[in-house]
Write a protein that holds these residues in place. Sequence first.
Motif, short mmCIF file in Angstrom:
data_model
loop_
_atom_site.label_atom_id
_atom_site.label_comp_id
_atom_site.label_asym_id
_atom_site.label_seq_id
_atom_site.Cartn_x
_atom_site.Cartn_y
_atom_site.Cartn_z
N VAL A 104 0.86 -1.19 0.00
CA VAL A 104 0.00 0.00 0.00
C VAL A 104 0.89 1.23 0.00
O VAL A 104 1.72 1.42 0.90
CB VAL A 104 -0.93 0.01 1.22
N ARG A 105 0.75 2.06 -1.03
CA ARG A 105 1.57 3.27 -1.15
C ARG A 105 0.76 4.50 -0.73
O ARG A 105 -0.46 4.44 -0.61
CB ARG A 105 2.11 3.42 -2.57
N ASN A 106 1.44 5.60 -0.56
CA ASN A 106 0.80 6.81 -0.02
C ASN A 106 0.29 7.78 -1.09
O ASN A 106 -0.03 8.92 -0.77
CB ASN A 106 1.77 7.54 0.92
N HIS A 107 0.19 7.33 -2.33
CA HIS A 107 -0.31 8.21 -3.39
C HIS A 107 -0.90 7.39 -4.52
O HIS A 107 -0.58 6.21 -4.70
CB HIS A 107 0.83 9.09 -3.94
N ASP A 108 -1.77 8.02 -5.28
CA ASP A 108 -2.31 7.42 -6.50
C ASP A 108 -2.90 8.53 -7.35
O ASP A 108 -3.68 9.34 -6.86
CB ASP A 108 -3.39 6.38 -6.19
N GLY A 109 -2.51 8.57 -8.61
CA GLY A 109 -3.05 9.57 -9.53
C GLY A 109 -2.82 11.00 -9.08
O GLY A 109 -3.67 11.86 -9.31
N VAL B 63 -2.80 9.25 -0.54
CA VAL B 63 -3.63 8.16 -0.04
C VAL B 63 -3.33 7.97 1.44
O VAL B 63 -2.17 7.88 1.84
CB VAL B 63 -3.36 6.85 -0.82
N ALA B 64 -4.38 7.91 2.27
CA ALA B 64 -4.21 7.72 3.71
C ALA B 64 -4.31 6.25 4.11
O ALA B 64 -3.63 5.80 5.02
CB ALA B 64 -5.27 8.53 4.46
N GLU C 34 -8.43 -11.44 -12.60
CA GLU C 34 -9.44 -12.49 -12.44
C GLU C 34 -10.00 -12.69 -11.03
O GLU C 34 -11.08 -13.25 -10.88
CB GLU C 34 -8.87 -13.83 -12.92
N VAL C 35 -9.28 -12.29 -10.02
CA VAL C 35 -9.75 -12.53 -8.65
C VAL C 35 -10.62 -11.35 -8.22
O VAL C 35 -10.17 -10.21 -8.25
CB VAL C 35 -8.57 -12.75 -7.69
N PRO C 36 -11.88 -11.62 -7.82
CA PRO C 36 -12.81 -10.55 -7.49
C PRO C 36 -12.54 -9.92 -6.12
O PRO C 36 -13.18 -10.24 -5.11
CB PRO C 36 -14.18 -11.22 -7.56
N ILE C 37 -11.54 -9.04 -6.10
CA ILE C 37 -11.19 -8.26 -4.91
C ILE C 37 -11.16 -6.80 -5.35
O ILE C 37 -10.55 -6.47 -6.36
CB ILE C 37 -9.83 -8.70 -4.33
N TRP C 38 -11.83 -5.95 -4.58
CA TRP C 38 -11.96 -4.54 -4.94
C TRP C 38 -11.34 -3.67 -3.87
O TRP C 38 -11.41 -3.96 -2.68
CB TRP C 38 -13.43 -4.19 -5.14
N LYS C 39 -10.76 -2.58 -4.31
CA LYS C 39 -10.03 -1.67 -3.43
C LYS C 39 -10.79 -0.36 -3.29
O LYS C 39 -11.22 0.23 -4.27
CB LYS C 39 -8.64 -1.44 -4.04
N ARG C 40 -10.93 0.09 -2.05
CA ARG C 40 -11.46 1.43 -1.76
C ARG C 40 -10.32 2.25 -1.19
O ARG C 40 -9.76 1.93 -0.16
CB ARG C 40 -12.61 1.36 -0.76
N GLN C 41 -9.98 3.31 -1.92
CA GLN C 41 -8.90 4.19 -1.50
C GLN C 41 -9.46 5.34 -0.67
O GLN C 41 -10.44 5.97 -1.07
CB GLN C 41 -8.16 4.78 -2.71
N HIS C 42 -8.83 5.60 0.45
CA HIS C 42 -9.18 6.75 1.29
C HIS C 42 -8.08 7.78 1.10
O HIS C 42 -6.93 7.55 1.49
CB HIS C 42 -9.29 6.33 2.76
#
Length: 143
Positions: A43-48, A52-53, A124-132
């Motif tokens: 898990v990194r501290n930034h995206d786009g 990211v917290a 293929e693996v149904p795992i979803w990410k919610r970024q705060h």
Amino acid sequence: MSISSAAAHLYALVTDAPLDEVAIRDAVDADECGALVMFHGIVRNHDGGKGVAALDYQAHPDADRFLRECVAEASERTGLRMAAAHRVGALQIGDAALVAAVSAPHRAEAFAAIEELVERIKAEVPIWKRQHFADGVSEWVGL
């Protein structure tokens, strides 16, 4: 190494506990393999361009089965030992979200196989990410 011996050492897990990197490595370690490559998705501290917290990962109830199938099919196709684990729940910056490992007689095939395995898991693996995000906004990724 035969295909059957590679498949016999299958390790695939979706869990809300911290990932056991030693167990994942041990699942693919073998005397006949001169290369062992691991991937750690951290898990990194930034995206786009946004800070990211934290992240939350949610999994479909059958995600463990999908992950096991990805690892088993890739292992059977290549004849290589493979393992992977994906964490779900609340994760903080620096936590491992995905750890995968491949061992092979030589490094080139191990590097190629780990890249293919990780890309397949992500697709293929149904795992979803919610970024705060640091600004208080959150968004789902991969839906």
